[in-house]
Design a protein around this motif. Structure first.
Motif, PDB file in Angstrom:
ATOM      1  N   ALA A  65       0.830  -1.209   0.000  1.00  0.00           N
ATOM      2  CA  ALA A  65       0.000   0.000   0.000  1.00  0.00           C
ATOM      3  C   ALA A  65       0.860   1.253   0.000  1.00  0.00           C
ATOM      4  CB  ALA A  65      -0.929  -0.004   1.210  1.00  0.00           C
ATOM      5  N   HIS A  66       1.979   1.206   0.736  1.00  0.00           N
ATOM      6  CA  HIS A  66       2.887   2.363   0.785  1.00  0.00           C
ATOM      7  C   HIS A  66       3.423   2.698  -0.600  1.00  0.00           C
ATOM      8  CE1 HIS A  66       5.715   5.185   2.560  1.00  0.00           C
ATOM      9  NE2 HIS A  66       6.684   4.623   1.855  1.00  0.00           N
ATOM     10  N   ARG A  67       3.737   1.663  -1.397  1.00  0.00           N
ATOM     11  CA  ARG A  67       4.219   1.907  -2.766  1.00  0.00           C
ATOM     12  C   ARG A  67       3.144   2.549  -3.620  1.00  0.00           C
ATOM     13  NH1 ARG A  67       6.375  -3.448  -2.628  1.00  0.00           N
ATOM     14  NH2 ARG A  67       4.923  -4.098  -4.270  1.00  0.00           N
ATOM     15  N   LEU A  68       1.882   2.300  -3.252  1.00  0.00           N
ATOM     16  CA  LEU A  68       0.765   2.871  -4.009  1.00  0.00           C
ATOM     17  C   LEU A  68       0.312   4.210  -3.430  1.00  0.00           C
ATOM     18  CD1 LEU A  68      -1.377  -0.365  -4.589  1.00  0.00           C
ATOM     19  CD2 LEU A  68       0.251   0.713  -6.155  1.00  0.00           C
ATOM     20  N   GLY A  69       1.093   4.735  -2.477  1.00  0.00           N
ATOM     21  CA  GLY A  69       0.780   6.047  -1.907  1.00  0.00           C
ATOM     22  C   GLY A  69      -0.286   6.016  -0.837  1.00  0.00           C
ATOM     23  N   LEU A  70      -0.391   4.883  -0.123  1.00  0.00           N
ATOM     24  CA  LEU A  70      -1.441   4.723   0.880  1.00  0.00           C
ATOM     25  C   LEU A  70      -0.825   4.341   2.216  1.00  0.00           C
ATOM     26  CD1 LEU A  70      -4.599   4.699   1.053  1.00  0.00           C
ATOM     27  CD2 LEU A  70      -4.474   2.230   0.668  1.00  0.00           C
ATOM     28  N   ASP A  71      -1.256   4.983   3.289  1.00  0.00           N
ATOM     29  CA  ASP A  71      -0.740   4.714   4.633  1.00  0.00           C
ATOM     30  C   ASP A  71      -1.782   3.905   5.403  1.00  0.00           C
ATOM     31  OD1 ASP A  71       0.208   4.697   7.222  1.00  0.00           O
ATOM     32  OD2 ASP A  71       0.832   6.801   7.215  1.00  0.00           O
ATOM     33  N   LEU A  72      -1.590   2.581   5.493  1.00  0.00           N
ATOM     34  CA  LEU A  72      -2.559   1.733   6.185  1.00  0.00           C
ATOM     35  C   LEU A  72      -2.566   1.984   7.690  1.00  0.00           C
ATOM     36  CD1 LEU A  72      -2.500  -1.811   4.519  1.00  0.00           C
ATOM     37  CD2 LEU A  72      -3.806   0.230   3.913  1.00  0.00           C
ATOM     38  N   ASN A  73      -1.424   2.342   8.250  1.00  0.00           N
ATOM     39  CA  ASN A  73      -1.370   2.619   9.689  1.00  0.00           C
ATOM     40  C   ASN A  73      -2.259   3.810  10.043  1.00  0.00           C
ATOM     41  OD1 ASN A  73       0.441   0.532  10.343  1.00  0.00           O
ATOM     42  ND2 ASN A  73       2.203   1.799   9.772  1.00  0.00           N
ATOM     43  N   ALA A  74      -2.204   4.835   9.215  1.00  0.00           N
ATOM     44  CA  ALA A  74      -3.045   6.011   9.445  1.00  0.00           C
ATOM     45  C   ALA A  74      -4.521   5.648   9.289  1.00  0.00           C
ATOM     46  CB  ALA A  74      -2.665   7.128   8.476  1.00  0.00           C
ATOM     47  N   ALA A  75      -4.820   4.799   8.302  1.00  0.00           N
ATOM     48  CA  ALA A  75      -6.212   4.370   8.091  1.00  0.00           C
ATOM     49  C   ALA A  75      -6.720   3.562   9.279  1.00  0.00           C
ATOM     50  CB  ALA A  75      -6.318   3.554   6.804  1.00  0.00           C
ATOM     51  N   LYS A  76      -5.847   2.709   9.854  1.00  0.00           N
ATOM     52  CA  LYS A  76      -6.224   1.936  11.043  1.00  0.00           C
ATOM     53  C   LYS A  76      -6.450   2.861  12.238  1.00  0.00           C
ATOM     54  CE  LYS A  76      -4.348  -1.833  12.395  1.00  0.00           C
ATOM     55  NZ  LYS A  76      -3.328  -2.811  12.828  1.00  0.00           N
ATOM     56  N   ASP A  77      -5.547   3.797  12.436  1.00  0.00           N
ATOM     57  CA  ASP A  77      -5.637   4.692  13.586  1.00  0.00           C
ATOM     58  C   ASP A  77      -6.894   5.553  13.532  1.00  0.00           C
ATOM     59  OD1 ASP A  77      -3.257   3.664  14.490  1.00  0.00           O
ATOM     60  OD2 ASP A  77      -2.025   5.328  13.736  1.00  0.00           O
ATOM     61  N   SER A  78      -7.308   5.903  12.323  1.00  0.00           N
ATOM     62  CA  SER A  78      -8.499   6.758  12.171  1.00  0.00           C
ATOM     63  C   SER A  78      -9.798   5.961  12.224  1.00  0.00           C
ATOM     64  CB  SER A  78      -8.430   7.521  10.842  1.00  0.00           C
ATOM     65  OG  SER A  78      -8.577   6.621   9.740  1.00  0.00           O
TER      66      SER A  78
END
Length: 260
Positions: A65-78
């Motif tokens: 996801a990071h390579r695709l410009g997406l932060d999964l950790n931020a999505a989880k935290d929110s």
């Protein structure tokens, strides 16, 4: 998220599909790029995602996801992403057998006439706890791994039925591995049942001509539509594809520079 793929799927990113069932059926090649596409598309589109990851660890999905410009950790935290670590549950079950912890939702799959009730209840609990104006996506990677744990195909089929029937406003995207060359009759039967239920079927196959560094495989997109007398029919679109680090190139069959 792969913009070209959205065009081929007729997906409008400003109004993502709701209440639809997308089935990814991979055979002799890896179709996980489609899992990452839907994960990225729905998170970036503002939807809540419940992700049951059976095939890979969270760190793997996060790295892609990071390579695709997406932060999964931020999505989880929110609270936008709810990740169920199915791989860890599976490893625990294989290590501890029937003595696994009572909190393991896969434990009931090991009892006589095992079922997926606890797994379904966990998924439903996650989905019931969220509200999202952008809709909710249930993403499962990969259903066929439940069969490798000993879950009967009819139980897996029932699990999907429950998810579709009790959560009709949510979109379901799941991947299943079904290679006809393996002659697995039970898994083939499961794949057939799921294909009939899917609104959109994504078939990911290798090239009949063998390996090619510039064409990784064939993607066939089949949309189910209402028919006049046949009940329902499929509208098919077949494309060749090449997976790159941050995108996927799609092109009509036979038009790649590698085959011209």
């Amino acid at each position: 998220m792969f913009s070209e793929l959205n065009v081929q799927l007729n997906i409008d990113t400003s109004s993502l599909p709701k209440g639809s069932f997308f089935l990814i059926n991979e055979s002799d090649v890896d179709g996980s790029f489609l899992i990452h596409h839907f994960l990225s598309a729905y998170l970036k589109g503002g939807s809540t995602v419940c992700f049951l990851g059976l095939a890979q660890s969270y760190s793997h999905y996060s790295a892609v996801a990071h390579r695709l410009g997406l932060d999964l950790n931020a999505a989880k935290d929110s609270g936008q992403l709810h990740f169920i670590d199915g791989l860890n549950f599976s490893l625990e079950l294989m290590h501890d057998g029937n003595e696994g912890t009572q909190q393991n939702p896969l434990l009931t799959t090991r009892i006589k006439d095992g079922n997926t009730k606890d797994l379904y209840c966990l998924v439903k609990e996650k989905l019931s706890s969220v509200t999202s104006d952008g809709g909710t996506l249930l993403l499962i990677d990969d259903l066929s791994l439940l069969a490798s744990l000993g879950v009967k195909p009819q139980q897996i089929d029932q699990f999907v039925q429950y998810c579709l029937a009790s959560l009709p406003s949510n979109t379901l995207v799941t991947l299943i591995h079904n290679d006809p060359r393996l002659d697995d009759e039970e898994l083939s039967t499961l794949a057939t049942h799921l294909r009939h239920r899917a609104d959109t079927l994504l078939l990911v196959e290798g090239l009949s001509s063998g390996y090619c560094k510039d064409v990784h495989g064939q993607l066939t997109i089949l949309h189910q539509t209402s028919g006049d007398t046949a009940g329902c029919r499929r509208q098919a679109k077949a494309l060749h594809y090449k997976v790159l680090d941050k995108t996927v190139n799609l092109f009509p069959i036979g038009t790649s520079a590698a085959v011209l």
